[in-house]
Design a protein around this motif. Structure first.
Motif, PDB file in Angstrom:
ATOM      1  N   ASN A  87      18.793  -5.196   7.162  1.00  0.00           N
ATOM      2  CA  ASN A  87      19.385  -4.281   6.182  1.00  0.00           C
ATOM      3  C   ASN A  87      19.785  -2.962   6.828  1.00  0.00           C
ATOM      4  N   PHE A  88      20.335  -2.077   6.015  1.00  0.00           N
ATOM      5  CA  PHE A  88      21.018  -0.876   6.484  1.00  0.00           C
ATOM      6  C   PHE A  88      20.099   0.204   7.051  1.00  0.00           C
ATOM      7  N   SER A  89      18.825   0.199   6.724  1.00  0.00           N
ATOM      8  CA  SER A  89      17.993   1.395   6.946  1.00  0.00           C
ATOM      9  C   SER A  89      17.898   1.756   8.427  1.00  0.00           C
ATOM     10  N   ALA A  90      18.171   3.047   8.712  1.00  0.00           N
ATOM     11  CA  ALA A  90      18.136   3.516  10.100  1.00  0.00           C
ATOM     12  C   ALA A  90      16.788   4.162  10.432  1.00  0.00           C
ATOM     13  N   GLY A  91      15.997   4.471   9.389  1.00  0.00           N
ATOM     14  CA  GLY A  91      14.731   5.161   9.622  1.00  0.00           C
ATOM     15  C   GLY A  91      14.868   6.679   9.606  1.00  0.00           C
ATOM     16  N   THR A  92      15.972   7.171   9.048  1.00  0.00           N
ATOM     17  CA  THR A  92      16.155   8.632   8.978  1.00  0.00           C
ATOM     18  C   THR A  92      15.105   9.262   8.064  1.00  0.00           C
ATOM     19  N   ARG A  93      14.959   8.698   6.864  1.00  0.00           N
ATOM     20  CA  ARG A  93      13.993   9.247   5.906  1.00  0.00           C
ATOM     21  C   ARG A  93      12.592   9.295   6.518  1.00  0.00           C
ATOM     22  N   ALA A 202       8.449   4.390   2.740  1.00  0.00           N
ATOM     23  CA  ALA A 202       9.907   4.600   2.785  1.00  0.00           C
ATOM     24  C   ALA A 202      10.657   3.440   3.449  1.00  0.00           C
ATOM     25  N   ALA A 203       9.939   2.491   4.023  1.00  0.00           N
ATOM     26  CA  ALA A 203      10.627   1.374   4.696  1.00  0.00           C
ATOM     27  C   ALA A 203      11.449   0.578   3.678  1.00  0.00           C
ATOM     28  N   ALA A 204      12.568   0.048   4.131  1.00  0.00           N
ATOM     29  CA  ALA A 204      13.416  -0.794   3.276  1.00  0.00           C
ATOM     30  C   ALA A 204      12.983  -2.238   3.501  1.00  0.00           C
ATOM     31  N   VAL A 205      12.169  -2.732   2.591  1.00  0.00           N
ATOM     32  CA  VAL A 205      11.540  -4.042   2.779  1.00  0.00           C
ATOM     33  C   VAL A 205      12.346  -5.113   2.058  1.00  0.00           C
ATOM     34  N   SER A 206      12.630  -6.183   2.774  1.00  0.00           N
ATOM     35  CA  SER A 206      13.446  -7.248   2.195  1.00  0.00           C
ATOM     36  C   SER A 206      12.836  -7.791   0.898  1.00  0.00           C
ATOM     37  N   SER A 253       5.841   5.282  -3.560  1.00  0.00           N
ATOM     38  CA  SER A 253       6.787   4.225  -3.173  1.00  0.00           C
ATOM     39  C   SER A 253       8.204   4.743  -3.386  1.00  0.00           C
ATOM     40  N   PHE A 254       9.162   4.049  -2.823  1.00  0.00           N
ATOM     41  CA  PHE A 254      10.573   4.419  -2.967  1.00  0.00           C
ATOM     42  C   PHE A 254      11.313   3.332  -3.725  1.00  0.00           C
ATOM     43  N   LYS A 255      12.336   3.749  -4.425  1.00  0.00           N
ATOM     44  CA  LYS A 255      13.205   2.782  -5.105  1.00  0.00           C
ATOM     45  C   LYS A 255      14.642   3.127  -4.746  1.00  0.00           C
ATOM     46  N   LEU A 256      15.315   2.182  -4.131  1.00  0.00           N
ATOM     47  CA  LEU A 256      16.719   2.378  -3.761  1.00  0.00           C
ATOM     48  C   LEU A 256      17.602   1.493  -4.628  1.00  0.00           C
ATOM     49  N   GLU A 257      18.671   2.068  -5.162  1.00  0.00           N
ATOM     50  CA  GLU A 257      19.662   1.272  -5.878  1.00  0.00           C
ATOM     51  C   GLU A 257      21.057   1.725  -5.464  1.00  0.00           C
ATOM     52  N   ALA A 281      13.067   7.943  -6.328  1.00  0.00           N
ATOM     53  CA  ALA A 281      14.268   7.145  -6.565  1.00  0.00           C
ATOM     54  C   ALA A 281      15.439   7.763  -5.813  1.00  0.00           C
ATOM     55  N   ASN A 282      16.233   6.888  -5.183  1.00  0.00           N
ATOM     56  CA  ASN A 282      17.437   7.403  -4.497  1.00  0.00           C
ATOM     57  C   ASN A 282      18.551   6.366  -4.553  1.00  0.00           C
ATOM     58  N   LEU A 283      19.777   6.905  -4.445  1.00  0.00           N
ATOM     59  CA  LEU A 283      20.968   6.046  -4.446  1.00  0.00           C
ATOM     60  C   LEU A 283      21.484   5.950  -3.022  1.00  0.00           C
ATOM     61  N   THR A 286      23.944   8.757  -1.760  1.00  0.00           N
ATOM     62  CA  THR A 286      23.577  10.187  -1.864  1.00  0.00           C
ATOM     63  C   THR A 286      22.149  10.430  -1.384  1.00  0.00           C
ATOM     64  N   ARG A 287      21.540   9.426  -0.751  1.00  0.00           N
ATOM     65  CA  ARG A 287      20.113   9.514  -0.453  1.00  0.00           C
ATOM     66  C   ARG A 287      19.746  10.682   0.461  1.00  0.00           C
ATOM     67  N   LYS A 288      20.720  11.167   1.229  1.00  0.00           N
ATOM     68  CA  LYS A 288      20.415  12.262   2.153  1.00  0.00           C
ATOM     69  C   LYS A 288      20.441  13.621   1.458  1.00  0.00           C
TER      70      LYS A 288
HETATM   71  O1  PAZ Z   1      16.143   4.773   6.535  1.00  0.00           O
HETATM   72  P1  PAZ Z   1      17.216   5.547   5.821  1.00  0.00           P
HETATM   73  O2  PAZ Z   1      16.986   7.008   5.885  1.00  0.00           O
HETATM   74  O3  PAZ Z   1      18.575   5.122   6.253  1.00  0.00           O
HETATM   75  O4  PAZ Z   1      17.112   5.128   4.264  1.00  0.00           O
HETATM   76  C1  PAZ Z   1      15.980   5.504   3.521  1.00  0.00           C
HETATM   77  C2  PAZ Z   1      15.712   4.523   2.377  1.00  0.00           C
HETATM   78  C3  PAZ Z   1      16.922   4.487   1.449  1.00  0.00           C
HETATM   79  C4  PAZ Z   1      15.477   3.122   2.949  1.00  0.00           C
HETATM   80  C5  PAZ Z   1      14.464   5.002   1.583  1.00  0.00           C
HETATM   81  O5  PAZ Z   1      14.711   6.249   1.038  1.00  0.00           O
HETATM   82  C6  PAZ Z   1      14.108   4.015   0.473  1.00  0.00           C
HETATM   83  O6  PAZ Z   1      14.591   4.102  -0.619  1.00  0.00           O
HETATM   84  N1  PAZ Z   1      13.249   3.013   0.773  1.00  0.00           N
HETATM   85  C7  PAZ Z   1      12.877   1.969  -0.134  1.00  0.00           C
HETATM   86  C8  PAZ Z   1      13.994   0.973  -0.252  1.00  0.00           C
HETATM   87  C9  PAZ Z   1      13.690  -0.116  -1.263  1.00  0.00           C
HETATM   88  O7  PAZ Z   1      13.951   0.025  -2.476  1.00  0.00           O
HETATM   89  O8  PAZ Z   1      13.152  -1.129  -0.801  1.00  0.00           O
END
Ligand code: PAZ
Length: 339
Positions: A87-93, A202-206, A253-257, A281-283, A286-288
């Protein structure tokens, strides 16, 4: 950049119900416990157990500890893996947050995807010439280019300071399975610390994977035409994590949509279902710049966003986010002490 997130309760509940019923009707759910019986642990599990136990035991009693997870998990398609889904996550967060937790006095266990961004190293990964792009040869000696010297000096100094103070431990994973085994192992080591330990997931888990026993053993051959993939839903590990692994720790925990309509209902649903402290929660796009903090005690989410000036001055949103979380964590510790 809109800061409005749909949080109307009635709408929120109907979207939530739709989301939940679609999950239940379409997918077979695997029990989290059987996952560990059916999948192979990573090669670094024993090492991680030893190092994390030692690291935790060596921390001064008053120092809070944060487990920061970062980067994306891979899902192999073959047991002898040639191909995998990523997936896309670079580990910036995660890497930026780890720096801020260290600056706020935390000891940090950084559980990160191998090859993804790392604290204090994260600014040096985008040069097309790789590491050599930051260096030069002057009078026969290798030196850092002047335009990078100041920042590199600062990052190296901080990195060495936290390493010497035994405040930073890094553990890497690659696959979904590596991540889940390591997450459980480290959580169980942190559990006895109770409120003093924070988990910042914050990891983006499959969400989908192919169980080992039905995965192709060898490289999938192209001779028979198109490939159709059927993947199982990854068990919801937040449930055993909150209920059984670290029930007294402070859990974020994080929620990405990508669909803003779904973000609030799904964040609320996670909070109600698992009963932990905070969902951030982040989109995707705009997550940054923007995140919303959801808790069970606040009717509206707490919006955190950075200004144009912050962006121009390279100040990350994690700078503000971690200060806010550390404040809430301190409150949690104080309240738990009064019980
Ligand atoms: O790693 P990154 O900075 O590119 O992105 C961060 C993120 C969007 C993966 C993180 O903020 C997040 O939402 N993690 C959980 C993702 C999920 O819903 O599984």
């Amino acid at each position: 950049m809109s800061s409005k997130l749909t949080v109307d309760r009635a709408q929120s509940e109907s979207v939530q119900e739709a989301v939940v019923s679609s999950i239940l009707s379409e997918r077979k759910v695997i029990d989290p416990d059987t996952y560990f019986d059916d999948n192979k642990p990573p090669a670094n599990l024993r090492w991680a157990n030893g190092r994390v136990s030692e690291f935790v035991a060596q921390q001064p009693k008053e120092r809070p500890i944060a487990l920061v997870t970062s980067g994306g998990t891979t899902v192999p398609l073959e047991n002898n893996t040639v191909r995998f889904v990523d997936n896309f996550s670079a580990g910036t967060r995660g890497s930026s947050s780890a720096e801020q937790f260290l600056a706020s006095g935390y000891a940090v266990i950084y559980l990160y995807r191998d090859q993804s961004l790392q604290p204090f190293n994260r600014h040096y990964s985008h040069n097309p010439d790789g590491v050599l792009g930051y260096l030069d040869i002057v009078d026969g000696k290798v030196v850092v280019k002047p335009e990078w010297a100041e920042q590199m000096h600062r990052d190296l100094e901080l990195f060495k300071r936290y390493k010497n103070a035994n405040q930073l431990l890094m553990v890497s994973f690659t696959t979904l399975s590596d991540y889940l085994f390591l997450l459980r192992e480290i959580s169980l080591i942190l559990a006895p610390l109770g409120p003093r330990a924070m988990l910042y997931l914050a990891a983006a888990v499959s969400d989908f994977f192919i169980p080992t026993h039905i995965m192709a053993e060898h490289k999938i051959q192209s001779g028979s035409g198109d490939l159709t993939l059927r993947m199982n839903q990854v068990p919801k590990f937040l449930r055993p994590l909150v209920k059984n692994w670290v029930p007294r720790c402070f859990i974020i925990s994080f929620k990405l949509e990508t669909d803003s309509e779904l973000l609030a209902p799904k964040a609320r649903h996670a909070l109600e279902k698992y009963g932990h402290q905070i969902v951030i929660a982040n989109l995707l796009h705009t997550r940054k710049w923007q995140v919303w903090l959801f808790t069970n005690s606040e009717p509206e989410p707490y919006l955190l966003q950075i200004s144009k000036e912050d962006i121009e001055n390279n100040r990350d949103i994690e700078h503000y986010l971690v200060v806010e979380l550390a404040r809430r964590h301190q409150e949690y510790i104080s309240n738990s002490n009064q019980l």
